[in-house]
Design an enzyme around this catalytic site. Structure first.
Site, short mmCIF file in Angstrom:
data_model
loop_
_atom_site.label_atom_id
_atom_site.label_comp_id
_atom_site.label_asym_id
_atom_site.label_seq_id
_atom_site.Cartn_x
_atom_site.Cartn_y
_atom_site.Cartn_z
N CYS A 1 26.45 53.36 28.72
CA CYS A 1 25.05 52.99 28.84
C CYS A 1 24.26 53.61 27.70
O CYS A 1 24.78 54.34 26.88
CB CYS A 1 24.49 53.48 30.17
SG CYS A 1 24.58 55.25 30.30
N CYS B 1 24.39 57.42 27.47
CA CYS B 1 25.58 57.96 26.82
C CYS B 1 25.38 57.98 25.31
O CYS B 1 25.72 58.93 24.62
CB CYS B 1 26.80 57.10 27.10
SG CYS B 1 27.15 56.87 28.83
N ASP C 1 48.35 40.61 41.64
CA ASP C 1 48.70 42.02 41.69
C ASP C 1 48.01 42.55 42.96
O ASP C 1 47.09 41.93 43.46
CB ASP C 1 48.17 42.70 40.43
CG ASP C 1 48.19 44.20 40.56
OD1 ASP C 1 49.26 44.73 40.87
OD2 ASP C 1 47.15 44.84 40.35
N ASP D 1 44.91 43.63 37.29
CA ASP D 1 43.91 44.49 36.68
C ASP D 1 44.47 45.70 35.94
O ASP D 1 43.90 46.16 34.98
CB ASP D 1 42.93 44.98 37.74
CG ASP D 1 43.53 46.06 38.61
OD1 ASP D 1 44.68 45.85 39.03
OD2 ASP D 1 42.90 47.08 38.85
N ASP E 1 49.78 45.59 34.42
CA ASP E 1 49.77 44.13 34.51
C ASP E 1 49.55 43.48 33.15
O ASP E 1 49.77 42.28 33.00
CB ASP E 1 48.64 43.66 35.45
CG ASP E 1 48.84 44.15 36.86
OD1 ASP E 1 49.98 44.06 37.34
OD2 ASP E 1 47.88 44.63 37.46
#
Lengths: 54, 739
Positions: B34, B37, B441, B626, B630
């Protein structure tokens, strides 16, 4: 028809100015961080050259 | 590092008298999320000694730092950020820079084409209006000359990408859409120049430059998507630990960059740190968060002799590991390689537009040739025959055809965007529409991917608040779940005074009413208090001498997982579940959502093998996943989807990313992609219909510039208009065709 003598150059110059402005913006990195620029505007303190430790 | 590239002489104005010792590096910061940061990172770096300037980019998750080489080095800068709580890594990417330079180059050409096309159009419209009224030949000639002056240099510069691509295709004896495009543009320009010199009205500069502009827009968007994908792939490096504490022969600890580690070195890993190498634990015992590699939510207990992988997080106590594989040989690097290999395989997919081009281009060129020969035989003279033949090529220049697919894809993408799905791959929708098998998954895809308190209703507010005041001091996933539940109930709690975390056991603090403990069954002494045996997925809480309370956790399914699966199965899709998690967890999840085909404890390469097997049964697989584990499967499957909570690499490898807790977007993507494919075919029909209407006119020699411009814009508008219908329509998940 004499109006064309200055109308056409006018149109071209204006368009050309737009093009120059676009190329300048591109070169100076105005499009590099489209997300971050928005956040910078609402940051409480401008992270300037001398940081202010609290 | 490539110093030649990154060295910048900014010394004069910024760093004063130090001479030319400043360098600029690009640091990747994985968890810059953001605007706040961004400010923190820049402040931290500017506060460090020897730093001249720091500029963060939120979109790229990078910061460019200019620093004095004599005072500080990149490793120290990374450490400064580490102390502020940001994980940084030095960027290696030369490929990345080349790609973004290419996108910038296209944007520059686009700007020039936009300027030229608007001005040439201005002049052309005047000429068309003048034909109907009383414009004299000299004014018309002036306008044509002006158009030529603007359009020729602009086309020579802006259309280069098409010329180059067409030339490359021809040299390898191939035909792509760029061949008829280049031929159309260059012939239209050449003939317009010739006719301008002769003073006739067959001038097509407007058509040529506008076509260039529209096509460049599509090309630029395409390139931009690829730049972002590459950047995210490189950010993967940031997941690896960058420096490690190596224990020397005499027991002395020194800090060493991760890439200098070798097999056999003993490395100390503090709680909260990522493992820098693959290795065996030689001292200490801890819990390891392996979700990145295996997709398991429950942290694994690891003791002496356990093999741990680079990129996993040490949650418990400090441990010492002996390196068994470093840098490019680690499992993490192996996954990155698998992703690359799988993506190359997918690159062979031929897009619908290119398949059309292979049929269209020869047909058009033959038609032009036939026109030329026909008029020659009819005795029209070479020059007139050639003019007619070129008019045929201009009319058939595939403006609508080149727009047919992109227009549909933009409409489909904007509809999906409104429902929280971002389509990334340019050919993703086409591949998604062909899917007949869906592989899910488990962790983070069918489930939410984080443990939640499953018996929250049995725990009263006071106990929960007390447990949360301890848990808030820990970063263990279970502790976070406790804190989250307490916050959801609106309970007020603060960090308890003097909380101590006993690595591998739990948390405790002293209160006036006795000692509070939160942790494993043994730590809380649950067994002696006469309660049930300890389970793995649970924590216990005890206050003073009161009887301990069990907190149970599970990884809850997404709320509509079951509905979606039954909908998909009803529509005739084959649905499978492939997970890296333990068998028991996978079996219960599969039973709950109603999936019959499932496999547990599958490694990343095992997932690929399973996909190959499905491919062998001539299934077109959609992979929904995710985790980092994967990512190779996502890249290898015919099409792929991932939630926005997925690892960066997985998002990069997948065709589309969906947001939110609901799984409904998966069904929506399938519906929209199939509707989009139907519409792309409709658009081909429309643009071919226009050709059937106007080509006979062109062959017969009746095409004026006005008709050429009309034909091009009308067919483009019709195609775009048809595509826009996709936005508001209600769609149903139709039956899958049996193969």
């Amino acid at each position: 028809m004499t109006a064309l003598v200055w109308l056409i150059p006018c149109a071209l110059v204006l368009g050309f100015l737009g093009l120059i402005a676009f190329l300048w913006a591109l070169r100076s990195g105005q499009f590099e961080d489209l997300e971050g620029a928005g956040w910078r505007a609402i940051q409480d303190e401008e992270p300037g050259p001398d940081p202010d430790p609290k | 590092m490539d110093r030649a590239v990154t060295q910048i002489a900014t010394a004069d104005e910024a760093s004063g008298s130090e001479g030319r010792s400043t360098r600029t590096v690009s640091l990747i910061i994985e968890n810059m999320q953001c605007g706040a940061c961004m400010g923190n990172i820049e402040r931290a770096l500017r506060g460090a000694e020897g730093v001249v300037s720091a500029r963060a980019s939120l979109a790229a998750k990078r910061v460019a730092v200019t620093y004095d080489e004599t005072k500080v080095d990149p490793l120290q800068l990374i450490e400064v950020l580490d102390n502020t709580g940001y994980r940084a890594a030095e960027s290696v990417g030369s490929a990345d820079e080349a790609a973004s330079a290419r996108a910038d180059d296209l944007l520059r050409r686009l700007g020039v084409a936009g300027f030229a096309s608007s001005n040439v159009m201005l002049l052309s419209v005047s000429v068309w209006a003048g034909v109907a009224s009383d414009m004299d030949a000299s004014a018309q000639g002036l306008f044509h000359w002006l158009s030529a002056l603007i359009a020729m240099p602009a086309i020579a510069y802006s259309a280069q990408p098409f010329f180059r691509s067409a030339f490359a295709a021809l040299r390898s004896r191939n035909l792509n859409m760029d061949v008829p495009i280049s031929l159309g543009i260059s012939l239209a320009t050449a003939m317009s120049v010739y006719q301008t010199v002769r003073g006739t009205e067959q001038v097509y500069f407007d058509a040529a430059i506008t076509l260039t502009f529209f096509l460049l827009v599509g090309r630029y968007l395409d390139e931009k998507v690829r730049v972002r994908a590459r950047g995210a792939a490189e950010n993967l490096i940031g997941l690896k630990a960058l420096a490690a504490n190596v224990i020397g022969v005499g027991g002395a600890v020194r800090r060493v960059p991760a890439r200098e580690l070798t097999v056999g070195m003993k490395v100390q890993v503090a709680p909260g740190e990522r493992m820098p190498v693959d290795g065996r634990i030689v001292s200490g015992a801890t819990h390891v968060d392996t979700s990145l590699i295996t997709g398991e939510t429950v942290p694994r207990h690891a003791t002496m002799g356990t093999l741990v992988h680079a990129g996993t997080v040490n949650l418990g106590a400090a441990i010492v590991i002996e390196a068994t594989a470093t840098d490019d040989n680690t499992l993490l690097a192996e996954i990155a390689r698998l992703v690359q290999a799988a993506e190359q395989g997918r690159g062979r997919y031929v897009r619908l537009a290119d398949r059309a081009a292979r049929l269209y281009a020869p047909a058009v060129h033959l038609l032009g040739l036939a026109t030329l020969l026909g008029w020659l035989i009819a005795g029209a003279g070479f020059e007139r025959s050639l003019t007619y033949a070129i008019a045929v090529l201009i009319i058939t220049c595939p403006c609508a055809l080149a727009l047919a697919v992109p227009a549909v894809q933009v409409a489909a993408a904007s509809r999906l965007f409104g429902r929280g799905v971002i389509v990334k791959a340019p050919d993703g929708l086409e591949r998604l529409s062909e899917v007949d098998t869906i592989v899910f998954d488990k962790t983070g895809t069918l489930t939410r991917g984080e443990p939640s308190l499953s018996n929250a209703s049995e725990i009263d507010d006071r106990t929960l608040a007390a447990a949360a005041s301890l848990a808030v001091a820990s970063r263990h996933p279970y502790s976070r779940a406790v804190v989250r539940t307490a916050r959801e109930r609106g309970l007020a709690f603060a960090v308890a005074d003097g909380v101590v975390e006993e690595p591998g056991s739990g948390l405790r603090s002293e209160t006036p009413r006795g000692e509070r403990r939160l942790g494993s069954a043994v730590w809380v002494d649950a067994a002696s208090a006469g309660t049930d045996g300890a389970e793995t997925s649970s924590l216990w809480f005890r206050e003073g001498s009161a009887s301990p309370v069990a907190l149970r956790f599970d990884d809850a399914l997404r709320s509509d997982a079951k509905t979606l699966v039954s909908e998909l199965r009803a529509a005739g899709y084959r649905v499978c579940l492939l997970s890296g998690d333990r068998e028991a967890a996978v079996r219960s999840a599969a039973a709950e959502v109603g999936i019959e085909e499932w496999a547990a404890e599958v490694r990343p390469d095992g997932k690929i093998a399973r996909l190959e097997e499905l491919k062998g049964q001539s299934c077109r697989v959609l992979m929904v996943g995710d985790g980092l584990n994967d990512a190779p499967a996502l890249a290898a499957a015919h099409a792929s989807l991932s939630p926005s909570t997925a690892a960066d690499v997985s998002q990069t490898a997948s065709d589309a990313v969906f947001q939110g807790e609901s799984l409904a977007p998966v069904g929506e993507v399938l519906k929209v992609s199939r509707a989009a494919q139907r519409m792309a075919f409709e658009n081909f029909a429309i643009s071919l219909g226009y050709n059937f209407l106007f080509v006979p006119l062109a062959v017969a020699g009746y095409v004026t510039p006005l008709i050429a411009a009309l034909a091009m814009s009308l067919s483009s508008i019709a195609v775009t208009g048809n595509a826009l219908r996709l936005r508001g329509r209600r769609l149903a998940l139709g039956k899958v065709k049996a193969r």
